[in-house]
Write a protein that holds these residues in place. Structure first.
Motif, PDB file in Angstrom:
ATOM      1  N   SER A  69       0.597  -1.355   0.271  1.00 52.06           N
ATOM      2  CA  SER A  69      -0.125   0.027   0.162  1.00 52.06           C
ATOM      3  C   SER A  69       0.578   1.660   0.156  1.00 52.06           C
ATOM      4  O   SER A  69       2.329   1.308  -0.170  1.00 52.06           O
ATOM      5  N   ALA A  70       0.467   2.590  -0.758  1.00 44.85           N
ATOM      6  CA  ALA A  70       1.048   3.447  -0.466  1.00 44.85           C
ATOM      7  C   ALA A  70       1.427   3.400   0.909  1.00 44.85           C
ATOM      8  O   ALA A  70       2.504   4.510   0.980  1.00 44.85           O
ATOM      9  N   ALA A  71       1.334   3.629   2.160  1.00 40.40           N
ATOM     10  CA  ALA A  71       1.276   3.128   3.418  1.00 40.40           C
ATOM     11  C   ALA A  71       2.255   3.276   3.807  1.00 40.40           C
ATOM     12  O   ALA A  71       3.604   3.642   4.700  1.00 40.40           O
ATOM     13  N   ASP A  72       3.070   2.201   2.753  1.00 34.99           N
ATOM     14  CA  ASP A  72       4.234   0.989   2.827  1.00 34.99           C
ATOM     15  C   ASP A  72       5.644   1.470   2.711  1.00 34.99           C
ATOM     16  O   ASP A  72       6.361   1.673   3.409  1.00 34.99           O
ATOM     17  N   PHE A  73       5.676   3.104   1.798  1.00 34.22           N
ATOM     18  CA  PHE A  73       6.218   3.514   1.241  1.00 34.22           C
ATOM     19  C   PHE A  73       6.534   4.746   2.154  1.00 34.22           C
ATOM     20  O   PHE A  73       7.455   4.842   2.318  1.00 34.22           O
ATOM     21  N   ALA A  74       5.647   5.119   3.310  1.00 39.82           N
ATOM     22  CA  ALA A  74       6.458   6.379   4.234  1.00 39.82           C
ATOM     23  C   ALA A  74       6.962   7.590   3.776  1.00 39.82           C
ATOM     24  O   ALA A  74       7.556   7.453   3.789  1.00 39.82           O
ATOM     25  N   ASP A  75       6.187   7.252   2.378  1.00 39.36           N
ATOM     26  CA  ASP A  75       6.348   8.638   1.555  1.00 39.36           C
ATOM     27  C   ASP A  75       4.802   9.679   1.476  1.00 39.36           C
ATOM     28  O   ASP A  75       3.814   9.208   1.215  1.00 39.36           O
ATOM     29  N   SER A  76       4.595  10.623   1.735  1.00 38.87           N
ATOM     30  CA  SER A  76       3.568  11.525   1.770  1.00 38.87           C
ATOM     31  C   SER A  76       3.446  11.945   0.085  1.00 38.87           C
ATOM     32  O   SER A  76       2.589  11.841  -0.101  1.00 38.87           O
ATOM     33  N   ALA A  77       4.373  11.633  -0.201  1.00 38.46           N
ATOM     34  CA  ALA A  77       4.189  12.222  -1.880  1.00 38.46           C
ATOM     35  C   ALA A  77       3.201  11.546  -2.407  1.00 38.46           C
ATOM     36  O   ALA A  77       2.388  11.503  -3.716  1.00 38.46           O
ATOM     37  N   LEU A  78       3.718   9.700  -2.241  1.00 34.76           N
ATOM     38  CA  LEU A  78       2.422   8.952  -2.677  1.00 34.76           C
ATOM     39  C   LEU A  78       0.759   9.665  -2.444  1.00 34.76           C
ATOM     40  O   LEU A  78       0.181   9.324  -2.707  1.00 34.76           O
ATOM     41  N   VAL A  79       0.781   9.541  -0.911  1.00 34.75           N
ATOM     42  CA  VAL A  79      -0.252   9.634  -0.501  1.00 34.75           C
ATOM     43  C   VAL A  79      -1.194  11.247  -1.612  1.00 34.75           C
ATOM     44  O   VAL A  79      -2.130  11.242  -1.069  1.00 34.75           O
ATOM     45  N   GLU A  80      -0.499  11.893  -0.933  1.00 33.59           N
ATOM     46  CA  GLU A  80      -0.739  13.733  -2.040  1.00 33.59           C
ATOM     47  C   GLU A  80      -1.426  12.821  -3.531  1.00 33.59           C
ATOM     48  O   GLU A  80      -2.100  14.015  -3.521  1.00 33.59           O
ATOM     49  N   ALA A  81      -0.486  12.190  -3.742  1.00 31.44           N
ATOM     50  CA  ALA A  81      -0.948  11.873  -5.030  1.00 31.44           C
ATOM     51  C   ALA A  81      -2.037  11.632  -5.458  1.00 31.44           C
ATOM     52  O   ALA A  81      -2.504  11.417  -6.454  1.00 31.44           O
ATOM     53  N   GLY A  82      -2.655  10.740  -4.061  1.00 32.35           N
ATOM     54  CA  GLY A  82      -3.478   9.953  -4.593  1.00 32.35           C
ATOM     55  C   GLY A  82      -3.680   8.271  -4.106  1.00 32.35           C
ATOM     56  O   GLY A  82      -5.079   8.007  -4.483  1.00 32.35           O
ATOM     57  N   PHE A  83      -2.822   8.524  -4.462  1.00 32.89           N
ATOM     58  CA  PHE A  83      -2.566   6.875  -3.855  1.00 32.89           C
ATOM     59  C   PHE A  83      -3.103   5.760  -2.876  1.00 32.89           C
ATOM     60  O   PHE A  83      -2.637   6.911  -1.762  1.00 32.89           O
ATOM     61  N   SER A  84      -4.078   5.531  -2.793  1.00 34.76           N
ATOM     62  CA  SER A  84      -3.953   5.505  -0.980  1.00 34.76           C
ATOM     63  C   SER A  84      -4.378   3.255  -1.264  1.00 34.76           C
ATOM     64  O   SER A  84      -4.948   3.461   0.190  1.00 34.76           O
ATOM     65  N   LYS A  85      -5.304   3.002  -2.126  1.00 36.39           N
ATOM     66  CA  LYS A  85      -5.754   1.645  -1.936  1.00 36.39           C
ATOM     67  C   LYS A  85      -4.171   0.808  -2.158  1.00 36.39           C
ATOM     68  O   LYS A  85      -3.325   1.150  -2.183  1.00 36.39           O
ATOM     69  N   GLU A  86      -4.701  -0.267  -2.634  1.00 42.02           N
ATOM     70  CA  GLU A  86      -3.530  -1.517  -2.731  1.00 42.02           C
ATOM     71  C   GLU A  86      -2.299  -0.847  -4.199  1.00 42.02           C
ATOM     72  O   GLU A  86      -3.074  -0.768  -5.098  1.00 42.02           O
ATOM     73  N   ILE A  87      -1.358  -1.237  -4.368  1.00 47.57           N
ATOM     74  CA  ILE A  87      -0.707  -1.218  -5.235  1.00 47.57           C
ATOM     75  C   ILE A  87       0.399  -2.759  -5.597  1.00 47.57           C
ATOM     76  O   ILE A  87       0.579  -3.310  -4.582  1.00 47.57           O
ATOM     77  N   SER A  88      -0.399  -2.806  -7.066  1.00 44.96           N
ATOM     78  CA  SER A  88       0.931  -4.008  -7.171  1.00 44.96           C
ATOM     79  C   SER A  88       2.054  -3.554  -8.271  1.00 44.96           C
ATOM     80  O   SER A  88       1.954  -2.965  -9.220  1.00 44.96           O
ATOM     81  N   ALA A  89       2.774  -4.438  -7.732  1.00 49.68           N
ATOM     82  CA  ALA A  89       4.258  -4.088  -9.162  1.00 49.68           C
ATOM     83  C   ALA A  89       4.826  -5.039  -9.758  1.00 49.68           C
ATOM     84  O   ALA A  89       4.727  -6.663  -8.752  1.00 49.68           O
ATOM     85  N   LYS A  90       5.021  -5.398 -10.394  1.00 53.30           N
ATOM     86  CA  LYS A  90       5.366  -6.333 -11.385  1.00 53.30           C
ATOM     87  C   LYS A  90       7.061  -6.174 -11.812  1.00 53.30           C
ATOM     88  O   LYS A  90       6.656  -5.207 -12.452  1.00 53.30           O
ATOM     89  N   ALA A  91       7.630  -7.453 -11.768  1.00 53.44           N
ATOM     90  CA  ALA A  91       9.676  -6.915 -11.996  1.00 53.44           C
ATOM     91  C   ALA A  91       9.328  -8.446 -12.738  1.00 53.44           C
ATOM     92  O   ALA A  91       9.915  -9.222 -12.437  1.00 53.44           O
TER      93      ALA A  91
END
Length: 176
Positions: A27-49
């Motif tokens: 989730s955006a809160a896991d990043f501990a970065d307020s920029a993600l929350v301010e950008a509107g990310f509040s739900k689940e984030i999926s990343a594929k590498a």
């Protein structure tokens, strides 16, 4: 971001040559970065590498997907949309006799003995880059950006349009 355990990390120890896929959910809160929350990310984030390990380098392709709560820039209506981003990074192995030179941001050097690869910051940047510069809504009838068909109805005649079209026609005929 310095942390004891990386949020998005690929373990390189024991990874043979070839192509490998890794999936992460956070989730955006896991990043501990307020920029993600301010950008509107509040739900689940999926990343594929996708990691393609070759003899002298690795190619990492990141693909992110997240739901963002944004605001229409024209009418200020809330807009919820899925944002997708991608980013490719090339990792080369450090050579002991290689001189230090300035490299492109997408090409990085890593130690041959590296145990893992921290991609947390790269995923964070990919998410932020996926936010559109201009946000407009399509389902708000008051917004009028995507509702041009209402203006083209034959019952409604706009005098300014007819005057303008007549002037344009005169001008066109004058220069024939």
């Amino acid at each position: 971001m310095s942390r004891e355990k990386a949020l998005i990390e690929i373990r390189l120890a024991g990874l043979s040559q070839g192509k490998f896929e890794f999936e992460f959910t956070c989730s955006a809160a896991d990043f501990a970065d307020s920029a993600l929350v301010e950008a509107g990310f509040s739900k689940e984030i999926s990343a594929k590498a996708t990691v393609e390990k070759l003899e002298g380098e690795m190619i990492v392709t990141l693909k992110t997907s997240a739901i963002a709560d944004l605001t229409c820039d024209l009418c200020l209506a809330p807009v919820t949309t899925e944002l997708n981003g991608s980013y490719r990074i090339y990792f080369g192995y450090e050579q002991p006799d290689e001189p230090d030179e300035e490299r492109d941001e997408e090409y990085r050097l890593i130690d041959r003995n590296a145990v893992s690869l921290d991609l947390t910051e790269d995923v964070r940047e990919t998410l932020l880059l996926s936010v559109p510069m201009k946000v407009t809504c399509t389902d708000n009838p008051d917004c009028r950006v995507f509702h041009q068909e209402e203006l083209d109805e034959p019952d409604e005649v706009n005098l300014h349009d007819t005057d303008w079209l007549e002037s344009l026609e005169k001008l066109k005929n004058k220069y024939r």
